[in-house]
Design a protein around this motif. Structure first.
Motif, PDB file in Angstrom:
ATOM      1  N   ARG A  24      34.260  29.177  41.238  1.00 27.73           N
ATOM      2  CA  ARG A  24      35.566  29.815  41.096  1.00 27.73           C
ATOM      3  C   ARG A  24      35.920  30.582  42.358  1.00 27.73           C
ATOM      4  NH1 ARG A  24      36.640  34.475  36.642  1.00 27.73           N
ATOM      5  NH2 ARG A  24      35.371  35.600  38.154  1.00 27.73           N
ATOM      6  N   ASP A  25      37.216  30.635  42.651  1.00 30.71           N
ATOM      7  CA  ASP A  25      37.708  31.425  43.771  1.00 30.71           C
ATOM      8  C   ASP A  25      39.073  31.984  43.407  1.00 30.71           C
ATOM      9  OD1 ASP A  25      37.534  32.522  46.385  1.00 30.71           O
ATOM     10  OD2 ASP A  25      38.985  31.024  47.071  1.00 30.71           O
ATOM     11  N   ARG A  26      39.431  33.072  44.046  1.00 27.25           N
ATOM     12  CA  ARG A  26      40.693  33.746  43.758  1.00 27.25           C
ATOM     13  C   ARG A  26      41.824  33.140  44.588  1.00 27.25           C
ATOM     14  NH1 ARG A  26      42.016  40.086  45.144  1.00 27.25           N
ATOM     15  NH2 ARG A  26      44.229  40.040  44.519  1.00 27.25           N
ATOM     16  N   LYS A  28      44.686  34.087  46.474  1.00 26.83           N
ATOM     17  CA  LYS A  28      45.210  35.299  47.093  1.00 26.83           C
ATOM     18  C   LYS A  28      46.563  35.029  47.768  1.00 26.83           C
ATOM     19  CE  LYS A  28      40.549  37.013  48.126  1.00 26.83           C
ATOM     20  NZ  LYS A  28      39.635  37.488  49.194  1.00 26.83           N
ATOM     21  N   GLY A 226      41.365  23.611  51.638  1.00 23.84           N
ATOM     22  CA  GLY A 226      41.633  24.607  50.620  1.00 23.84           C
ATOM     23  C   GLY A 226      43.064  24.688  50.157  1.00 23.84           C
ATOM     24  N   VAL A 253      42.110  28.218  48.977  1.00 18.39           N
ATOM     25  CA  VAL A 253      40.845  28.604  48.347  1.00 18.39           C
ATOM     26  C   VAL A 253      39.697  28.191  49.240  1.00 18.39           C
ATOM     27  CG1 VAL A 253      41.744  28.488  45.998  1.00 18.39           C
ATOM     28  CG2 VAL A 253      40.748  26.456  47.030  1.00 18.39           C
ATOM     29  N   PHE A 255      35.493  28.017  48.399  1.00 15.36           N
ATOM     30  CA  PHE A 255      34.400  28.278  47.465  1.00 15.36           C
ATOM     31  C   PHE A 255      33.172  28.711  48.255  1.00 15.36           C
ATOM     32  CE2 PHE A 255      36.996  24.992  45.361  1.00 15.36           C
ATOM     33  CZ  PHE A 255      37.399  25.723  44.261  1.00 15.36           C
ATOM     34  N   ALA A 256      32.790  29.961  48.077  1.00 15.07           N
ATOM     35  CA  ALA A 256      31.610  30.466  48.786  1.00 15.07           C
ATOM     36  C   ALA A 256      30.320  29.895  48.215  1.00 15.07           C
ATOM     37  CB  ALA A 256      31.581  31.994  48.725  1.00 15.07           C
ATOM     38  N   HIS A 257      30.343  29.517  46.950  1.00 16.13           N
ATOM     39  CA  HIS A 257      29.145  28.992  46.293  1.00 16.13           C
ATOM     40  C   HIS A 257      29.318  27.489  46.084  1.00 16.13           C
ATOM     41  CE1 HIS A 257      25.490  29.053  44.032  1.00 16.13           C
ATOM     42  NE2 HIS A 257      26.059  28.737  42.902  1.00 16.13           N
ATOM     43  N   GLU A 259      29.867  25.219  48.233  1.00 17.64           N
ATOM     44  CA  GLU A 259      30.994  24.671  48.994  1.00 17.64           C
ATOM     45  C   GLU A 259      30.672  23.293  49.550  1.00 17.64           C
ATOM     46  OE1 GLU A 259      33.803  25.910  52.821  1.00 17.64           O
ATOM     47  OE2 GLU A 259      31.981  27.037  52.338  1.00 17.64           O
ATOM     48  N   TYR A 286      43.141  32.897  39.433  1.00 16.49           N
ATOM     49  CA  TYR A 286      41.886  32.268  39.834  1.00 16.49           C
ATOM     50  C   TYR A 286      41.976  30.754  39.634  1.00 16.49           C
ATOM     51  CZ  TYR A 286      39.799  36.939  39.755  1.00 16.49           C
ATOM     52  OH  TYR A 286      39.517  38.256  39.992  1.00 16.49           O
ATOM     53  N   THR A 288      39.283  27.504  39.120  1.00 18.90           N
ATOM     54  CA  THR A 288      37.906  27.107  38.814  1.00 18.90           C
ATOM     55  C   THR A 288      37.767  25.612  38.989  1.00 18.90           C
ATOM     56  OG1 THR A 288      37.713  28.904  37.211  1.00 18.90           O
ATOM     57  CG2 THR A 288      36.073  27.147  37.082  1.00 18.90           C
TER      58      THR A 288
END
Length: 544
Positions: A24-26, A28, A226, A253, A255-257, A259, A286, A288
């Motif tokens: 998940r990422d926000r 912004k 992104g 977006v 994804f830091a995890h 990726e 968000y 996902t």
């Protein structure tokens, strides 16, 4: 004997790894126009999802491939084929989940009815045992429980009737949030805030992935850079700001995890599902992303325990862990990983996640290859009819995070390369405290019953009995000779019986039948004399 009355124990098994991944990422820096479009799309598709779910529930057990296709055709006219497929599949999954919950509710009612009937049949004041509750303490309590029995029977009859008719009750947005509407003051919400949260929960901004399509999803598309774009439904096509009826958000977006894993999938056009949701408490949007992993062959149990295990005892406020080598011997000191399961749902979930993270990092440092944990299920232990007034005990059992722990531990351990071995939870605390708590307690090490239970769980995960090896039998008195090891039962002579004569390793003066001729003993002066003979090479061996 000590093994009488012990139920059959299930063998340990390696838990399969996770089959899905979600990151998940926000979103912004969304413009007011972006938020307005997302709300419009969510409300429109949410209304379609509510209408389709109502149709699916009305079909009940008569639902089939034909009715599913008819529902999808009706939704395609006002949206698109992909959005219609996502909505109908979600409705089918919700109905199936409600059906399983209905079956679990019926079983719970049957357990309560069975317990009440048993306790009502006992004399008033009859004492119970460890395995069964006793009679009620007064006539007043007996009368109230008889009324409760009648109520449970009525509820059971209504639930069974709904089950046979295929009738389920589903609330889009959640039944808990719906009931909160009647307790706004207790929840700390105003009617406007509750209405905003209720509408946000009923929006539908979900798109299933499709392999072979560009970047793995045609409805909600995320590029490798992104950039997020949405395929608008037919009724909102006039809001598009790019080609082919799509709306591109200004936010990106990253994804830091996972990726790299996500990028590999979208660049090869493999299916990735996306969901956009709005957190009303934080006022944030968000996104996902989720996808399925290929089924991986579970490693054999022998390979999982080759490097030793970490035995973990799950409690209401902490994990008690102990390191064991592959032979079942405790190594080092016990470790505790505390958590606090009070507060909001997000706080409790974060507490479990942080405790598991610390546990997994310590397990990797020790070099263990697996984690042994109990296969707990407290559904039968939470019943009000079984424990009666023991509210604190019922709350203690309910506080142990069994379901959330299983899902999170399996997923997080797979990322660390650790296997999960599930064991039968029977007697681990009792036998662990009996055989391991006192022997491992030292002035510098305080062993609790939970630490000893961790050792018992680890030994069961390794395939060893919980009882530790006992000391060798005394040689001075044969009537005190016991069993040398705990692995052999009292009637087993293969390990504890008389050892046959080892003729292959006997001295040269021992005949084949295994008996030695008696020799006259030397005088004491000769036996006590100092030995002066030295080993030397016979000179005759060098002749010729």
């Amino acid at each position: 004997m000590w093994w009488w009355g012990v139920r059959d124990l299930a063998g340990p098994f390696v838990v399969p790894g996770p089959s899905g991944v979600a990151v998940r990422d926000r979103l912004k820096c969304l413009t007011p126009e972006d938020e307005w479009v997302l709300r419009a799309v969510g409300e429109h598709q949410g209304a379609l999802a509510s209408r389709d779910l109502k149709t699916r529930c009305a079909d009940g057990l008569e639902h089939g491939a034909g009715s599913w296709a008819a529902r999808k055709r009706d939704l395609t006219r006002v949206s698109s084929s992909r959005i219609a497929g996502a909505i109908t599949k979600t409705s089918n999954d919700q109905w199936a989940l409600a059906r399983r919950c209905q079956a679990a509710h019926i079983r719970s009612l049957e357990d309560g009815i069975r317990t009440l009937k048993y306790r009502l049949s006992l004399p008033i004041g009859a004492k119970g045992t460890k395995r069964a509750a006793g009679g009620y303490r007064s006539r007043g309590e007996w009368f109230r429980k008889s009324r409760r029995l009648a109520d449970l029977k009525a509820r059971h009859a209504a639930a069974v009737k709904d089950w046979h008719a295929g009738r389920v009750r589903i609330v889009r947005g959640g039944r808990r949030l719906l009931n909160t509407r009647h307790h706004l003051a207790d929840a700390g919400l105003t009617e406007e805030r509750w209405r905003e949260r209720w509408e946000a929960e009923r929006w539908f901004l979900t798109a299933n992935g499709e392999s072979g399509k560009r970047f793995g999803n045609e409805t909600i598309r995320v590029t490798p850079t992104g950039q997020v774009s949405i395929k608008l439904p037919a009724a909102l096509a006039h809001l598009a700001n790019t080609k082919h009826g799509r709306y591109t958000l200004t936010s990106t977006v990253a994804f830091a995890h996972r990726e790299v894993e996500w990028a590999d999938r979208i660049e090869s056009n493999r299916a990735v599902a996306y969901r956009i949701h709005f957190d009303t408490a934080r006022g944030r949007w968000y996104l996902t992303a989720s996808w399925q992993r290929p089924l991986v062959q579970v490693i054999p149990w022998e390979a999982a325990r080759s490097g030793g295990v970490i035995g973990v005892d799950t409690n209401a406020d902490h994990f008690a862990a102990y390191r064991l080598d592959q032979h079942g011997n405790p190594v080092g000191e016990p470790h505790h990983f505390a958590y606090n399961l009070t507060g909001t749902t997000h706080h409790r979930d974060a507490q479990i996640r942080h405790a598991l993270t610390r546990l997994l990092h310590w397990a990797k440092q020790t070099g263990a290859t697996a984690i042994g944990i109990e296969d707990l299920d407290f559904n039968a232990e939470k019943t009000r009819e079984k424990h009666g007034r023991r509210k604190r005990f019922r709350q203690l059992i309910s506080g142990i995070p069994t379901g959330r722990l299983k899902a999170r531990l399996v997923s997080m351990a797979a990322g660390q390369g650790l296997a999960i071995i599930a064991v039968d939870p029977a007697y681990t605390s009792k036998w662990g405290g009996q055989h391991w708590q006192k022997p491992l307690t030292t002035p510098r090490r305080k062993m609790s019953r939970h630490d000893a239970a961790g050792i018992a769980i680890g030994r069961r995960a390794l395939g060893h009995p919980i009882r530790r090896r006992t000391a060798p039998p005394p040689h001075d008195r044969r009537d005190r000779v016991g069993h040398r090891t705990a692995q052999a039962a009292p009637g087993t002579r293969e390990r504890e019986g008389t050892r046959p004569p080892a003729t292959d390793h006997a001295p040269g003066d021992v005949p084949p039948h295994g008996t030695r001729k008696p020799q006259p003993s030397a005088p004491k002066s000769v036996r006590d004399a100092p030995r002066t003979h030295q080993w030397a090479q016979d000179p005759l061996m060098h002749t010729g």
